[in-house]
Design a protein around this motif. Structure first.
Motif, PDB file in Angstrom:
ATOM      1  N   VAL A  38       0.869  -1.179   0.000  1.00  0.00           N
ATOM      2  CA  VAL A  38       0.000   0.000   0.000  1.00  0.00           C
ATOM      3  C   VAL A  38       0.906   1.230   0.000  1.00  0.00           C
ATOM      4  N   ALA A  56      -9.010   2.512   3.026  1.00  0.00           N
ATOM      5  CA  ALA A  56      -7.591   2.211   2.824  1.00  0.00           C
ATOM      6  C   ALA A  56      -6.728   2.948   3.841  1.00  0.00           C
ATOM      7  N   PHE A  98      -2.442   0.185  -4.495  1.00  0.00           N
ATOM      8  CA  PHE A  98      -2.357  -1.154  -3.888  1.00  0.00           C
ATOM      9  C   PHE A  98      -1.617  -2.066  -4.879  1.00  0.00           C
TER      10      PHE A  98
END
Length: 609
Positions: free
Chosen positions: A533, A585, A601
């Protein structure tokens, strides 16, 4: 014909036949209509299921358009089929099959049928509006918008963010229309065929880990040659595989839509006349667009042997992803540029991204409109490291916005030249460099969306992270987080990769389901052994003004491509993902979404056959 016309064609033909039968006084019986609808329903159901299986099995995302359109046709036929059969089912449930068989069928009034069709149409319109609307952007904090360009970037990011609570918002996007052509063509311009030297060039022998860090230490007798430049362009954005009617490229792209185009500004390239060229990946050639002017709008590249200009045709992504397309296009550009950089290093060339350039002048140099197709980045190529000349740039004032929010964020992150008139944490094992040749790593990289339950060895993960840890090319704002699900010797949880080649534990526990949920329930994220991430610190991002927003996405693409190539070089599978709920997220990696924005991602694991 448009997709919708093809999908409705069987229904239109049947409707025409039915109308002609009624005109001739040959009204079909109820039983005949029921049989006809059943045959049509089977046809649409098989089409929907077949396209769905094809799409899921091959990950050909453009096929999904056909899949859901046939699904709407199936729903319409199911509604009509129920119209004919629901009374029979109801009576059967109440009185048994014998009672239902002995009861005359009631007549349906045209008004009731019209009402049913109207309700179906209302549901379709509501679904369309829900898919094309966005939540109104909340007012940014005053400290987050020091100038109008930065404020425009903040508004765009909030406007293009996804969240479960913002699906029924009220900020409409533009109508992007149908899908454009996947390749840019100059049919009336002669081209120069390119000789791709994969098997005999430097990219076939230089190791990936070494090439990520610096140009290969080999003596050069002059500027790059045409064959070298051809190989670089191919490894950046060439077609490496044709599958199921789709041309897959060297670098990944959201939805397989590939909005990036490459142009070559050749000053000193052996075997190639000085000038401007377009890289035609479809035919593997260079198309000459004219002489190279003295001022191109990219002064940092004025002393380079050559420069590659990356532009994006936003419509290629926008017709599918709408207002979020700019995010995907810029991250896609970073993937392409990292391939170009590492391939240039393998050839012993210096490859440096120009931090600033004048978009409007550069667009005029390339003879593009600067809005529907606009420059995103410039990479200098040379046999020696150049010194950028001093240049004073200023922000671009907002103008026409044919692409709505996409145009506004492109303008906000653009610059112009003045006119001619005036940590402490968990230490990781020592990295194990990969010697896989660059050309092989790029050529074999494919997005893998299914993984086994096997765990990734910690030394392998450490080596991939070490390869990713390069000096920032454009932005110091990008931060690296990992959602660890299955790594040998590392407890599951969320980690931050920091200085000193170490991991800092942010959260402990199993977050596979949370990661999948944040990524719009995509199984590729939930099944991954590790999820990368990438986020951007807003303070660092806006330290260079609105331009920092573009640089952060480009930097994320560069870092993400190193993750993908590192996985390929070590026998693992990886897949980038750009669709996620921004708020979820941020919560996943434990950051404040007002201070740090999630950009990207990417999944990692042992690919399942």
């Amino acid at each position: 014909m448009p997709k919708l016309a093809w999908v409705l064609l069987p229904l239109a033909l049947y409707g025409a036949w039915l109308g002609a039968a009624l005109v001739r006084g040959r009204k079909p019986s109820r039983h005949a209509l029921n049989v006809h609808l059943s045959v049509l329903l089977m046809l649409y159901l098989l089409s929907t299921a077949g396209l769905g299986i094809f799409w899921v099995a091959n990950q050909q995302l453009p096929v999904f358009d056909w899949h859901y359109l046939f699904g709407y046709g199936t729903l319409l036929l199911v509604a009509l089929h129920l119209w004919f059969n629901l009374p029979v089912v109801w009576r059967t449930l109440r009185g048994g099959a014998r009672a239902a068989a002995g009861t005359a069928q009631p007549r349906r009034s045209p008004a009731a049928l019209a009402g049913l069709v109207g309700l179906a149409a209302l549901a379709l319109v509501a679904g369309y509006l829900a898919g094309t609307m966005r939540a109104p952007a909340p007012a940014p904090a005053p400290s987050a918008a020091p100038d109008e360009a930065v404020a425009a970037v903040v508004r765009f990011h909030q406007h293009s963010s996804l969240s479960r609570t913002g699906v029924f918002g009220s900020a409409p996007g533009i109508d992007w229309g149908d899908a454009p052509l996947p390749f840019k063509r100059y049919p009336d311009v002669p081209g120069i065929a390119l000789d791709i030297a994969l098997g005999r060039g430097a990219a076939a022998t230089a190791g990936l880990s070494a090439a990520l860090r610096a140009p290969a230490p080999r003596p050069r007798t002059g500027p790059p040659q045409l064959a070298e430049v051809a190989t670089l362009l191919y490894l950046a954005a060439g077609i490496t595989l044709r599958r199921a009617g789709q041309a897959l490229r060297a670098a990944p792209s959201s939805g397989g839509l590939f909005p990036s185009e490459l142009y070559l500004l050749a000053r000193r390239v052996g075997g190639l006349a000085q000038g401007i060229y377009h890289y035609d990946a479809e035919r593997e050639r260079l198309v000459s667009l004219g002489p190279l002017p003295a001022a191109t709008g990219a002064p940092f590249a004025s002393d380079a042997d050559a420069a590659v200009v990356l532009t994006s045709i936003f419509h290629r992504s926008g017709y599918k992803y709408r207002e979020r397309a700019w995010r995907y296009a810029v991250a896609d550009a970073g993937h392409v540029l990292e391939n170009l950089r590492v391939a240039a290093h393998a050839a012993g060339l210096h490859a440096v991204l120009s931090p600033r350039f004048d978009e409007s002048r550069l667009a005029a140099t390339l003879a593009i409109d600067g809005e529907r197709e606009a420059p995103l980045a410039v990479m200098e190529l040379g046999s020696a490291a150049g010194r950028p000349p001093p240049a004073v740039f200023s922000p671009v004032e907002g103008g026409a916005a044919a692409l709505g929010a996409t145009s506004r964020v492109q303008q906000a992150t653009s610059l112009r030249l003045p006119s001619s008139h005036g940590a402490g944490g968990i230490a990781l094992p020592a990295p194990q460099p990969s010697a896989m040749p660059v050309a092989r790593a790029i050529g074999e990289r494919r997005s893998k969306r299914r993984f086994t339950a096997a765990a990734v060895p910690l030394p392998v993960l450490a080596a991939i992270l070490a390869d990713m840890r390069q000096p920032p090319q454009l932005s110091t704002a990008v931060r690296i987080h990992l959602v660890v699900n299955r790594v040998q010797g590392l407890a599951p949880g969320v980690y931050r990769y920091g200085r000193g080649h170490a991991l800092e534990r942010v959260r402990s526990g199993d977050f596979a389901a949370a990661a999948q949920s944040a990524a719009l329930a995509q199984a590729v994220i939930g099944d991954a052994a590790v999820v990368l991430v990438l986020s951007a610190d807003r303070r660092a991002l806006f330290a260079e003004g609105a331009r920092g927003y573009r640089h952060a996405f480009l930097e994320a693409g560069l870092v993400g491509e190193r993750w993908l190539l590192g996985a390929t070089a070590r026998g693992l599978g990886a897949c980038p993902v750009g669709a996620f709920y921004d708020d979820a997220a941020a919560a996943l990696i434990g950051v404040d979404g007002r201070r740090e924005w999630v950009l990207h991602f990417a999944a990692l694991g042992l690919a399942a056959e």
